[in-house]
Design a protein around this motif. Structure first.
Motif, PDB file in Angstrom:
ATOM      1  N   UNK A  72       1.029  -1.038   0.052  1.00 36.18           N
ATOM      2  CA  UNK A  72      -0.013  -0.232  -0.059  1.00 36.18           C
ATOM      3  C   UNK A  72       0.606   1.625   0.328  1.00 36.18           C
ATOM      4  N   UNK A  73       2.091   1.807   0.672  1.00 39.13           N
ATOM      5  CA  UNK A  73       3.438   2.173   1.243  1.00 39.13           C
ATOM      6  C   UNK A  73       2.977   2.581  -0.287  1.00 39.13           C
ATOM      7  N   UNK A  74       3.708   1.412  -1.480  1.00 36.55           N
ATOM      8  CA  UNK A  74       4.685   1.065  -2.432  1.00 36.55           C
ATOM      9  C   UNK A  74       3.456   2.127  -3.205  1.00 36.55           C
ATOM     10  N   UNK A  75       2.005   1.782  -3.313  1.00 32.25           N
ATOM     11  CA  UNK A  75       1.742   2.216  -3.981  1.00 32.25           C
ATOM     12  C   UNK A  75       1.233   4.248  -4.259  1.00 32.25           C
ATOM     13  N   UNK A  76       1.057   4.194  -2.887  1.00 33.41           N
ATOM     14  CA  UNK A  76       1.888   5.715  -2.157  1.00 33.41           C
ATOM     15  C   UNK A  76       2.257   6.025  -3.116  1.00 33.41           C
ATOM     16  N   UNK A  77       3.534   5.274  -2.894  1.00 28.83           N
ATOM     17  CA  UNK A  77       4.741   6.337  -3.030  1.00 28.83           C
ATOM     18  C   UNK A  77       4.764   7.317  -4.215  1.00 28.83           C
ATOM     19  N   UNK A  78       4.456   5.464  -5.125  1.00 23.88           N
ATOM     20  CA  UNK A  78       4.315   6.014  -6.743  1.00 23.88           C
ATOM     21  C   UNK A  78       3.546   6.592  -6.772  1.00 23.88           C
ATOM     22  N   UNK A  79       2.440   6.786  -6.382  1.00 21.06           N
ATOM     23  CA  UNK A  79       1.709   8.192  -6.735  1.00 21.06           C
ATOM     24  C   UNK A  79       1.533   9.234  -7.137  1.00 21.06           C
ATOM     25  N   UNK A  80       2.479   9.655  -5.316  1.00 24.25           N
ATOM     26  CA  UNK A  80       3.172  11.089  -5.281  1.00 24.25           C
ATOM     27  C   UNK A  80       4.584  10.726  -6.379  1.00 24.25           C
ATOM     28  N   UNK A 305       9.149   3.581  -5.154  1.00 25.66           N
ATOM     29  CA  UNK A 305       8.469   2.303  -4.113  1.00 25.66           C
ATOM     30  C   UNK A 305       8.567   0.629  -3.667  1.00 25.66           C
ATOM     31  N   UNK A 306       9.376   0.931  -4.727  1.00 27.23           N
ATOM     32  CA  UNK A 306       9.852  -0.903  -4.543  1.00 27.23           C
ATOM     33  C   UNK A 306      10.857  -0.877  -3.769  1.00 27.23           C
ATOM     34  N   UNK A 307      11.462  -0.056  -3.744  1.00 23.95           N
ATOM     35  CA  UNK A 307      12.591  -0.221  -2.403  1.00 23.95           C
ATOM     36  C   UNK A 307      12.336   0.406  -1.256  1.00 23.95           C
ATOM     37  N   UNK A 308      11.108   1.205  -0.945  1.00 16.71           N
ATOM     38  CA  UNK A 308      10.576   1.155  -0.271  1.00 16.71           C
ATOM     39  C   UNK A 308      10.145   0.052   0.967  1.00 16.71           C
ATOM     40  N   UNK A 309       8.992  -0.573  -0.119  1.00 16.93           N
ATOM     41  CA  UNK A 309       8.317  -1.422   0.210  1.00 16.93           C
ATOM     42  C   UNK A 309       9.581  -2.582   0.077  1.00 16.93           C
ATOM     43  N   UNK A 310      10.452  -2.994  -0.435  1.00 18.68           N
ATOM     44  CA  UNK A 310      11.137  -3.730   0.193  1.00 18.68           C
ATOM     45  C   UNK A 310      12.132  -3.512   1.540  1.00 18.68           C
ATOM     46  N   UNK A 311      12.613  -2.476   1.832  1.00 19.22           N
ATOM     47  CA  UNK A 311      13.283  -2.375   2.673  1.00 19.22           C
ATOM     48  C   UNK A 311      12.355  -2.513   4.274  1.00 19.22           C
ATOM     49  N   UNK A 312      10.871  -2.228   3.595  1.00 16.39           N
ATOM     50  CA  UNK A 312       9.826  -2.507   4.945  1.00 16.39           C
ATOM     51  C   UNK A 312      10.013  -4.223   5.108  1.00 16.39           C
ATOM     52  N   UNK A 313       9.206  -4.418   4.109  1.00 16.23           N
ATOM     53  CA  UNK A 313       9.887  -5.998   4.420  1.00 16.23           C
ATOM     54  C   UNK A 313      11.171  -6.628   4.890  1.00 16.23           C
ATOM     55  N   UNK A 314      11.842  -6.043   4.309  1.00 13.15           N
ATOM     56  CA  UNK A 314      13.583  -6.324   5.432  1.00 13.15           C
ATOM     57  C   UNK A 314      13.485  -5.950   6.596  1.00 13.15           C
ATOM     58  N   UNK A 315      12.711  -4.406   7.149  1.00 12.33           N
ATOM     59  CA  UNK A 315      13.212  -4.458   8.020  1.00 12.33           C
ATOM     60  C   UNK A 315      12.195  -5.111   8.917  1.00 12.33           C
ATOM     61  N   UNK A 316      10.868  -5.954   8.232  1.00 10.90           N
ATOM     62  CA  UNK A 316       9.846  -6.690   8.711  1.00 10.90           C
ATOM     63  C   UNK A 316      10.419  -8.125   9.754  1.00 10.90           C
ATOM     64  N   UNK A 317      11.441  -8.524   8.452  1.00 14.06           N
ATOM     65  CA  UNK A 317      12.511  -9.921   8.818  1.00 14.06           C
ATOM     66  C   UNK A 317      13.494  -8.935   9.522  1.00 14.06           C
ATOM     67  N   UNK A 318      13.939  -8.623  10.002  1.00 14.35           N
ATOM     68  CA  UNK A 318      15.174  -8.074  10.845  1.00 14.35           C
ATOM     69  C   UNK A 318      14.454  -8.221  12.268  1.00 14.35           C
ATOM     70  N   UNK A 319      12.869  -7.424  12.236  1.00 11.55           N
ATOM     71  CA  UNK A 319      12.331  -7.107  13.661  1.00 11.55           C
ATOM     72  C   UNK A 319      11.984  -8.277  13.664  1.00 11.55           C
ATOM     73  N   UNK A 320      11.343  -9.638  13.368  1.00  8.37           N
ATOM     74  CA  UNK A 320      11.618 -10.572  14.237  1.00  8.37           C
ATOM     75  C   UNK A 320      12.707 -11.686  14.259  1.00  8.37           C
ATOM     76  N   UNK A 321      13.728 -11.239  13.449  1.00  7.92           N
ATOM     77  CA  UNK A 321      14.866 -12.217  13.601  1.00  7.92           C
ATOM     78  C   UNK A 321      15.437 -11.362  14.776  1.00  7.92           C
ATOM     79  N   UNK A 322      15.280  -9.253  15.596  1.00  9.72           N
ATOM     80  CA  UNK A 322      16.360  -9.466  16.204  1.00  9.72           C
ATOM     81  C   UNK A 322      15.205  -9.974  17.512  1.00  9.72           C
TER      82      UNK A 322
END
Ligand SMILES: Nc1ncnc2c1ncn2[C@@H]1O[C@H](COP(=O)(O)OP(=O)(O)OP(=O)(O)O)[C@@H](O)[C@H]1O
Ligand SMILES: [Mg+2]
Length: 614
Positions: A72-80, A305-322
């Motif tokens: 959703x965020x990716x879509x938002x950023x790409x729109x802007x 937008x895709x890089x931001x979305x990717x970073x957010x997925x990474x953040x999710x993964x790193x969050x649980x890994x932490x």
């Protein structure tokens, strides 16, 4: 300053551990494979599987819902970025996703917490019930403090795992499954980089996890030893004071506390490595994604937008890994706790009811000990071919010297031990065919070493039935020559006896325990040396009251003292585990055998009167 002062000890306990102390030997038991130990919880979890499945489903779907957030965020950023201004749909989507995720996660956590609480309650009750049925051999094998640690600390580790760490593990599995799918869709190359780091991290943490689990078992074993040390010391506090052993006791405790600290220190070090590994892995991943992904955006191979979305997925993964360090640690600790817990739960009680055990058999009080032989596991032959025929209503005295096998015989009569040879019959029925509950209700055993609960006289005497009337309690106290002692107490029957009867004399404890036996009015009463603290006149009075109270019921008294035997209908004289003589007092006295010999010696050197005569 006294070496025992609180500050000196705090300083000694709070100091850094020396290298010698770090090498101190510790005991640990064999480690079961991780899942084998947790699998054992299956039957305990089974009643809650539906609730647990709901919790699992809710937690997993919360992560699935969350995975839509970066899109959703990716879509938002790409729109802007492409100059669009209508972001209402994206905004509604973000708020909707957040609300749904919150609802699912709250529901899942609540269900999961309920399962952990119920599971811990069942494990505690199960462990307590199991321990209640264990016999002497079991309690000789496991120190009491260690058992307490298993039944409290280890079960708490299991509960904490199911309460918190389990949710984190669900998050790890869910995020590590869902996020990569979305990540590949954004950038397969970046996903490969991230996974290369994850694989290395996973391999290293697995190697660390094995050592942590072993250390966790050692820590829990050390805690058990420490608890046992404290229990042992406080229960022997009078002896310690009498021999001025406080310093050596504190040193002993300090050694145990140091051992525990060493084990904790070892485990904390390994845990520190695990946490560092997870943080380093998170840092390397972020650097890689920002570096490689940034240049892809510059080359227009990836949208912002895709890089931001990717970073957010990474953040999710790193969050649980932490958090995975904590979760894996809790999992390993729970697994070690399971191994320790099931080590005791797997032990079958040594003596159990036969499948067709008789529950309601009427006990009239005739006892036949038939060619009974008993040998302790260490090879000590305590009884050899003992035969005794006892009629209902008889007052029997078994006389013998120290170690002649008297207590062993009474323990066999109440099936606390199983005969090595021969059998015992109660009213013609082999006692192995009678249920333990019925047998021990019918045969009341008053132990040689009186044990009192830390409650009042009344609660101690009427322990088996708190609803008995005061008159009955007084009658039993009178018969046991305890009435005067109770009346002198500030609250009469309600006077507390102190921790395990600490505020009573040895003789008073003995009489309280005798009153507890008498009040049950069992068809067969077994008294193991319960008069040793009474002077001979009080003893004679108590015995005549017992005879009156127990008219028609069988009473078997074990003693060293010939003065007790005088009052018996019949006497059995034990000599190194064998019945040497049988008969009445006068008959045995005239016979000139072992009894006459004991009589002569005890008359020449009468034992001092014990306890406070009433
Ligand atoms: N748990 C045990 N393991 C091994 N041997 C034991 C055990 N309990 C008792 N014994 C041995 O069995 C023998 C008989 O012990 P028992 O306690 O029956 O003696 P007793 O006649 O009651 O002695 P006392 O008059 O001192 O109470 C003793 O030699 C004792 O050392
Ligand atoms: Mg004994």
């Amino acid at each position: 300053m006294n070496d025992l002062s609180a500050f000196a000890w705090m300083h000694r306990l709070g100091r850094r551990l020396t290298s010698d102390e770090k090498k101190m030997p510790r005991n640990a038991m064999p480690t079961l494979p991780l899942w084998n130990s947790l699998e054992r919880l299956g039957p305990f979890l089974s009643p809650y599987r539906r609730r647990w499945a709901w919790a699992l489903a809710a937690l997993a779907s919360a992560h699935l819902i969350e995975a839509n957030f970066p899109l959703l965020l990716k879509d938002w950023i790409n729109r802007l970025a492409s100059g669009g201004s209508d972001v209402t749909v994206s905004l509604i989507g973000v708020i909707g996703v957040a609300a749904l995720r919150y609802a699912a996660i709250s529901f899942g956590r609540r269900r999961n917490a309920l399962v952990s609480v119920d599971l811990a309650r069942d494990l505690r009750t199960g462990a307590f019930g199991h321990l209640q049925r264990q016999g002497a051999e079991f309690f000789a094998a496991f120190p009491l403090g260690d058992l307490m640690a298993r039944a409290t600390n280890d079960i708490e580790s299991i509960r904490l795992f199911f309460r918190g760490a389990f949710q984190q593990l669900v998050a790890i599995v869910a995020v590590m499954t869902i996020a990569p799918i979305f990540m590949v869709a954004q950038s397969p190359l970046l996903t490969c980089f991230v996974f290369a780091v994850m694989v290395v991290t996973g391999a290293l943490s697995w190697a660390l996890a094995k050592s942590i689990r072993k250390k966790a078992q050692i820590v829990q074993a050390e805690f058990g030893a420490l608890t046992d040390e404290a229990r042992r010391s406080f229960s022997g506090i009078r002896t310690i004071h009498a021999h001025a052993l406080e310093e050596s006791e504190i040193s002993r405790f300090s050694r145990n506390a140091t051992s525990y600290a060493v084990a904790n220190d070892d485990m904390a070090r390994l845990r520190g490595f695990l946490d560092t590994l997870m943080s380093a892995s998170a840092g390397v991943t972020t650097l890689l994604v920002v570096g490689v992904g940034g240049s892809q955006v510059q080359n227009a191979e990836l949208t912002l937008g895709a890089l931001t979305a990717f970073l957010l997925y990474c953040g999710m993964m790193l969050g649980v890994l932490k958090n995975s360090g904590n979760a894996i640690f809790a999992l390993l600790k729970a697994s070690a706790a399971c191994t320790r817990l099931f080590e005791i739960l797997d032990r079958q009680p040594e003596i159990i009811d036969a499948e067709d055990a008789m529950q309601n058999v009427e006990i009239r009080g005739s006892v036949l000990v038939d060619n009974l032989t008993f040998c302790y596991p260490n090879g000590r032959l305590a009884l050899v071919d003992v035969t005794m025929r006892i009629q209902p209503g008889e007052l029997i005295v078994i006389v013998g010297r120290v170690g002649d096998g008297k207590t062993t015989l009474l323990r066999l009569l109440t099936r606390q031990l199983e005969p090595s040879g021969g059998a015992i019959f109660l009213d013609g029925i082999d006692i192995r065919r009678v249920s333990l509950k019925r047998l021990r209700n019918g045969l009341t055993f008053v132990r040689q070493d009186p044990f009192l609960f830390s409650t009042s006289f009344a609660e101690n005497i009427s322990y088996d039935d708190p609803d008995r009337s005061e008159e009955l309690i007084w009658a039993a106290s009178r018969a046991a020559a305890l009435e005067e002692t109770i009346r002198r107490g500030p609250k009469g029957l309600a006077t507390p006896v102190g921790e395990k009867g600490l505020s009573l004399s040895g003789g008073q404890k003995q009489r309280t325990s005798l009153a507890r036996g008498l009040i049950r009015e069992a068809p067969v009463l077994l008294l193991d040396d319960c008069f040793s603290a009474l002077d001979t006149q009080t003893e004679a009075r108590v015995l005549s009251r017992i005879r009156m109270l127990r008219k028609g019921a069988t009473t078997i008294i074990v003693t060293h003292r010939v003065s007790t035997a005088r009052h018996a209908d019949r006497i059995f004289v034990l000599d190194r585990g064998r019945v040497a003589e049988t008969g009445g007092h006068d008959e045995l006295r005239c016979k000139g055998g072992l009894y006459a010999d004991l009589l002569r010696r005890q008359e020449a050197y009468p034992s001092p009167a014990g306890g406070d005569a009433e």
